[in-house]
Design a protein around this motif. Structure first.
Motif, PDB file in Angstrom:
ATOM      1  N   HIS A  53       2.062   6.679  -5.706  1.00  0.00           N
ATOM      2  CA  HIS A  53       1.077   5.957  -5.257  1.00  0.00           C
ATOM      3  C   HIS A  53       0.382   6.478  -3.799  1.00  0.00           C
ATOM      4  N   ARG A  54       1.488   7.295  -3.160  1.00  0.00           N
ATOM      5  CA  ARG A  54       0.950   8.076  -1.900  1.00  0.00           C
ATOM      6  C   ARG A  54      -0.080   9.219  -2.328  1.00  0.00           C
ATOM      7  N   GLU A  90       5.276  10.260   2.319  1.00  0.00           N
ATOM      8  CA  GLU A  90       5.809   9.089   1.657  1.00  0.00           C
ATOM      9  C   GLU A  90       6.674   8.008   2.416  1.00  0.00           C
ATOM     10  N   THR A 116       0.778  -1.379   0.095  1.00  0.00           N
ATOM     11  CA  THR A 116       0.193   0.011  -0.192  1.00  0.00           C
ATOM     12  C   THR A 116       0.863   1.253   0.063  1.00  0.00           C
ATOM     13  N   TYR A 117       2.109   1.368   0.296  1.00  0.00           N
ATOM     14  CA  TYR A 117       3.200   2.475   0.673  1.00  0.00           C
ATOM     15  C   TYR A 117       2.340   3.082   1.468  1.00  0.00           C
ATOM     16  N   ASP A 118       1.722   2.718   2.607  1.00  0.00           N
ATOM     17  CA  ASP A 118       1.287   3.335   3.655  1.00  0.00           C
ATOM     18  C   ASP A 118       2.178   3.074   4.716  1.00  0.00           C
ATOM     19  N   PRO A 119       2.812   4.224   5.205  1.00  0.00           N
ATOM     20  CA  PRO A 119       3.653   4.091   6.076  1.00  0.00           C
ATOM     21  C   PRO A 119       3.421   3.637   7.709  1.00  0.00           C
TER      22      PRO A 119
END
Lengths: 438, 318
Positions: free
Chosen positions: B113-114, A325, A278-281
Motif C-alpha cells: 500500500h505504501r 512502511e 492509509t498505512y501512512d505512519p
C-alpha cells in the motif's frame, strides 16, 4: 527593558481591557492604562510598543508537561533551541523535556545540560524531566535525589516511551520522590500485552493485519498505579491518557481523594484510529490513536477536570523514520505549534471549555503538577509577564514546511485549524510577535 | 480493475469474475505444447521479495514469462526493519529500471500500500502477501479452484480453519469469497481469531466438528508450531486434536466437498498426510491454478482493455 501595551484585549475571554507588560511583570491592567501608569521605579520605561489586542484573547503562558526535545543525542530530529522556538510559536513559555534522550537524562549531569541549553536558547523555560530508572531500563532507580538537588531542580520523573512496569519499582519510585515533592509521570503500557503493537486494537487492526495495542494494556497499569499511589500516599501523574476506560479509572481515583493527575494529548482529542487505514505512519503514535468514543470520553474528562491538563507529547522524528512502511516507522508526532488550535477546535468551540478553563488545563495545572513557581499564574498585576495573545477568530491551513521544529512529522499538514498565536511573552520579553519568532 | 491489486477488497464482483474467466482461458495454455503468449512482450515485471517465498515467487515468475514479459527477481531479504536498504530506496531503484509492474512480498502489513500510494513508483503494484494483512492473488487462485470444482460460489459454504489471526490468506479469502456470494465460516480457537471479527460479515466457530458436515470447501491454514510458545494454544498435539483435519474428520464431509491448503503444509499439525494426499485434496491443483490466475492478474493490470477478454481499466486511485 522594553514594555508592551496591549490594548482592548480580552483576558481569558473577559471584557476587553488594556494590559501593560513591563519590567518582566504584568504592570497594569485596565481601560486607558498607558506606559506612564505606575512607572515609579527609576528603571521603568515610559514608552514601548503598542499592540492592538482587538479580538485577541490573552492567556497565561502555556506550560507543557510532556515535550521531547531530543537533545542530547538526536539533534537531527530536534534541538533544545528548535524545540523551544516551536514551543514559543505555540504559545508556550515553559516546557518539560522528557528524559528519553541519548544519553538518557538519568543523572544530574544530563538534566543540568538540558536545563542550561534551555536558558541559552531563551525562547521558553526548559524544565528537564528525570528518568525514573537507569537508562529507562526499568531495573534500577536512577539518582532521583541528585537530579532533584541539581541546578535543574527536577520534580517530574518519567521513563516515558517505556512503562515502569515492575510493580515494586513503581512503588519505590512513588515513595522515594516524596522526599522532595516529586511526581512520577507514568507511561502506562503493559509491555507483555503490547509486544509488537502497532495501532489501537479493534476492528481495524484485525482487518489491516497490524498488531493491536489494546486499551486494557493502558488501563491495567493506570488502575495498578492509582492503587499504589493511594497505598503509599504519593503523587502520580498519568501521561497521555488515551482510552475511555482510563478516564473512568482516573475519575474513580479522584473521587476517592487519591493524589492522581492525568494528561491528554491534542492528537488523542482530535484524531481517530481510522487514519491508520492509509498505512501512512504519520499517524503512528504511542499510545495509538483510538476510537471516536475514546476521543469523546477524553473531551468529557478534560471538561469535567478528570483530565487535569493538555500535554503535547511533541515527538519530532527525522523524515526517513516516517517515510517508510508502518511497522518500520517511529512512534510520535509534532504537537507544540498546533496544541492550542486543537484545544480550541475540540473543546472551546463546542462549548466544553471556556478560556479560563483553557488557562487552567494548559497553564496553571501543568505548572502546579510540575512544581514550577514562575509559570502558570493568573494574569494579574505583579505576576510574571508570561502571556500569550491568541486570535481565535482566524482559520489557518497547517503547513508542515513552515514549522520551527527541525522535523516535519505533523499529522495536521494540510488540515485547516482555528486560531493563531499572535504573540508570546516570556517574563515580559516577546518571543513571538505578529505570529513570528522575534 | 484498479491500477493496483493491494487487497481483495479492491475487486468488485465483476472484476473478480473477469479475473476468473481470464484465468480459465489462460489455463488452457498449460495443456498446449507451447505455453507462451506474446501479450506482455516488452513489459517488465519485477518480483520484489522481502520475505523468502519460493513458491509464490516462481508462480509469479512463471506467469509473467508465459505472457512474454521480462522478469527481474529482486530478493531483498531484510527490509528497512533490519538495517537493509529502505523500501523507498528499493522502490526508487526499480522505478529507475523501468518496471511496469512490481509484485511485492513484504513482512510488514501495508508495505505494498505504501509502495503504491507514496509517490515512490508509477508502476502497478501487486500484493504478493504483506505481513498479516492480505494475499489477494492467493484468494483469487483459491476462488478459481473452487469455481472449477463447484461452479458458481453463490451460497456455497467455505470453512477456513486455523490461525486466522496471523493469516493474510484468511483475510483475503474472507473478503473475496463474500464478494463472490459464498458463505464463509472461520474456525479457530478463540486465541487465533482477531478482535473485531464480528464485523467481517463471516460466521465464526470454535468447533470444527460442527462445521465440517455442512461445508462445501474446507480450507486448512498453516499453523506454526512456534505459536504455542506465545500461548495461543497449549501444545501442537492439542491443536491437532481439536482443529486438525484427519481421516476421521474427513469422513464427516459431503461427497463433493474439496479440501484445500495454501501451502506450505505442516503435515501432522493442521492436516494429516492421508487427507493431504486424498482424492478430495486439490492442493496440487491450487499451485497449477496459481500460475493461471497470476497470468490473468498481470495481463489485466498491464494490458488493459485490449486483447483476449476486453476489460475496462479505470484509474480509481490517482
Amino acid at each position: 527593558m522594553s514594555a508592551y501595551l496591549v490594548t482592548n484585549v480580552s483576558i481569558l475571554g473577559g471584557e476587553p481591557t488594556d494590559l501593560l507588560l513591563r519590567d518582566g511583570v504584568v504592570a497594569a491592567i485596565g481601560s486607558g492604562v498607558g506606559f506612564e501608569t505606575g512607572a515609579s521605579a527609576p528603571s521603568s520605561t515610559t514608552d514601548g510598543e503598542v499592540i492592538d489586542g482587538t479580538g485577541l484573547v490573552a492567556l497565561p503562558g502555556l506550560v507543557d508537561l510532556h515535550t521531547h526535545l531530543r537533545e542530547p543525542g538526536r539533534e537531527d530530529a530536534e534541538t533544545v533551541e528548535s524545540g523551544t522556538r516551536a514551543a514559543a510559536l505555540g504559545g508556550f513559555t515553559a516546557v518539560h523535556a522528557m528524559a528519553n534522550t541519548e544519553p538518557v537524562a538519568d543523572t544530574a549531569g544530563v538534566v543540568e545540560q538540558v536545563w542550561r541549553l534551555g536558558r541559552e536558547a531563551g525562547y521558553c523555560d526548559v524544565y528537564p524531566i528525570g528518568a525514573v530508572t537507569v537508562g529507562l531500563a526499568g531495573e534500577q532507580l536512577a539518582e532521583l535525589g541528585a537530579m532533584a538537588d541539581s541546578a535543574a531542580r527536577v520534580r517530574v520523573f518519567s521513563d516515558d516511551g517505556k512503562c515502569v512496569s515492575d510493580a515494586v519499582l513503581m512503588r519505590r519510585a512513588l515513595e522515594y520522590v516524596k522526599a522532595f515533592d516529586g511526581v512520577i509521570a507514568q507511561h502506562a503500557q503493559e509491555p507483555r500485552l503490547t509486544e509488537g503493537a502497532q495501532m489501537n486494537e479493534g476492528e481495524l487492526s484485525g482487518r489491516l493485519g497490524l498488531t493491536g495495542w489494546p486499551a486494557v494494556a493502558e488501563e491495567a497499569i493506570i488502575a495498578r498505579d492509582c492503587l499504589l499511589a493511594a497505598h503509599v500516599g504519593s503523587r502520580l501523574h498519568v501521561c497521555h491518557v488515551s482510552t475511555a476506560g482510563s478516564v473512568e479509572i482516573v475519575r474513580d481515583a479522584k473521587r476517592k481523594g487519591w493524589n492522581v493527575t492525568a494528561e491528554a494529548c491534542p492528537h488523542h482529542l482530535l484524531l481517530t484510529d481510522d487514519l491508520a487505514e492509509t498505512y501512512d505512519p504519520i499517524y503512528k503514535v504511542n499510545p495509538p490513536l483510538r476510537s471516536r468514543a475514546d476521543t469523546e470520553a477524553l473531551r468529557a474528562g478534560l471538561a469535567d477536570g478528570t483530565i487535569d491538563i493538555v500535554a503535547t507529547d511533541h515527538a519530532p522524528h527525522p523524515h526517513e523514520d516516517k517515510d517508510c512502511e508502518w511497522a518500520a516507522a517511529a512512534f510520535g508526532m509534532l504537537g507544540l505549534e498546533t496544541a492550542l488550535s486543537i484545544v480550541q477546535e475540540t473543546m472551546v468551540d463546542p462549548g466544553l471549555l471556556d478560556w479560563a478553563g483553557v488557562a487552567e488545563r494548559m497553564s496553571y495545572a501543568p505548572a502546579r503538577i510540575g512544581r514550577v513557581a514562575d509559570h502558570g499564574q493568573p494574569i494579574e498585576v505583579g505576576a510574571p509577564a508570561n502571556v500569550v495573545l491568541y486570535d481565535p477568530s482566524v482559520r489557518r491551513v497547517v503547513d508542515a514546511a513552515s514549522s520551527a521544529s527541525l522535523s516535519r512529522n505533523t499529522p495536521y499538514a494540510g488540515r485547516e485549524l482555528p486560531g493563531r498565536v499572535v504573540a508570546t511573552f516570556l517574563r515580559g520579553k516577546a518571543t513571538v510577535l505578529d505570529g513570528r519568532l522575534t | 480493475m484498479k491500477r493496483h491489486l493491494l487487497s481483495a477488497a479492491d475487486l468488485t464482483r465483476d472484476d473478480a469474475e473477469l479475473v476468473l474467466r481470464t484465468a480459465e482461458e489462460l489455463r488452457s495454455l498449460a495443456d498446449r505444447p507451447i505455453k507462451k503468449l506474446p501479450a506482455l512482450r516488452g513489459r517488465t515485471v519485477v518480483n520484489l521479495f522481502f520475505e523468502d517465498s519460493t513458491r509464490t515467487r516462481i508462480s509469479f515468475e512463471a506467469a509473467a514469462k508465459r505472457l512474454s514479459a521480462d522478469v527481474i527477481n529482486f530478493s531483498a531479504k531484510g527490509s528497512s526493519l533490519s538495517k537493509g536498504e529502505s523500501l523507498k530506496d528499493t522502490a526508487l531503484t526499480l522505478e529507475a529500471m523501468g518496471a511496469d509492474a512490481v509484485v511485492v512480498r513484504h513482512g510488514a502489513s501495508g508495505a505494498p500500500h505504501r509502495l503504491a500510494h507514496s509517490g515512490w513508483v508509477r508502476s502497478s503494484v501487486v500484493n504478493a502477501g504483506d505481513g498479516t494483512h492480505e494475499h489477494p492473488t492467493q484468494a483469487l487462485l483459491d476462488a478459481f479452484t473452487m469455481w472449477r470444482h463447484l461452479g458458481a460460489l453463490d451460497g456455497r459454504r467455505v470453512a477456513i480453519v486455523g490461525d486466522v489471526l496471523h493469516s493474510r490468506v484468511a483475510r483475503s479469502n474472507a473478503l473475496l469469497l463474500q464478494t463472490l456470494g459464498a458463505e464463509v465460516t472461520l474456525v479457530a480457537p478463540p486465541t487465533l481469531l482477531p478482535v473485531g471479527i464480528d464485523t467481517w460479515g463471516v460466521e465464526t466457530s470454535y468447533d470444527l466438528d460442527a462445521v465440517l458436515p455442512k461445508a462445501d470447501v474446507v480450507m486448512m491454514l498453516r499453523v506454526q508450531r512456534e505459536r504455542m510458545n506465545a500461548s495461543f494454544f497449549p501444545t501442537a498435539r492439542e491443536y491437532s486434536r481439536r482443529y486438525g483435519l484427519d481421516g476421521k474428520r474427513m469422513r464427516m464431509l459431503q461427497d463433493h466437498t474439496i479440501v484445500m491448503h495454501p501451502g506450505p503444509m505442516v503435515r501432522g499439525m493442521e492436516i494429516t498426510a492421508d487427507v493431504a494426499d486424498s482424492d478430495r485434496s486439490v492442493i496440487v491443483e491450487q499451485v497449477t491454478n496459481g500460475v493461471a490466475v497470476r497470468m490473468a492478474v498481470l495481463y489485466l493490470l498491464l494490458s488493459g482493455a485490449e486483447g483476449v477478454t476486453g476489460t475496462d481499466e479505470s484509474e480509481n486511485d490517482a
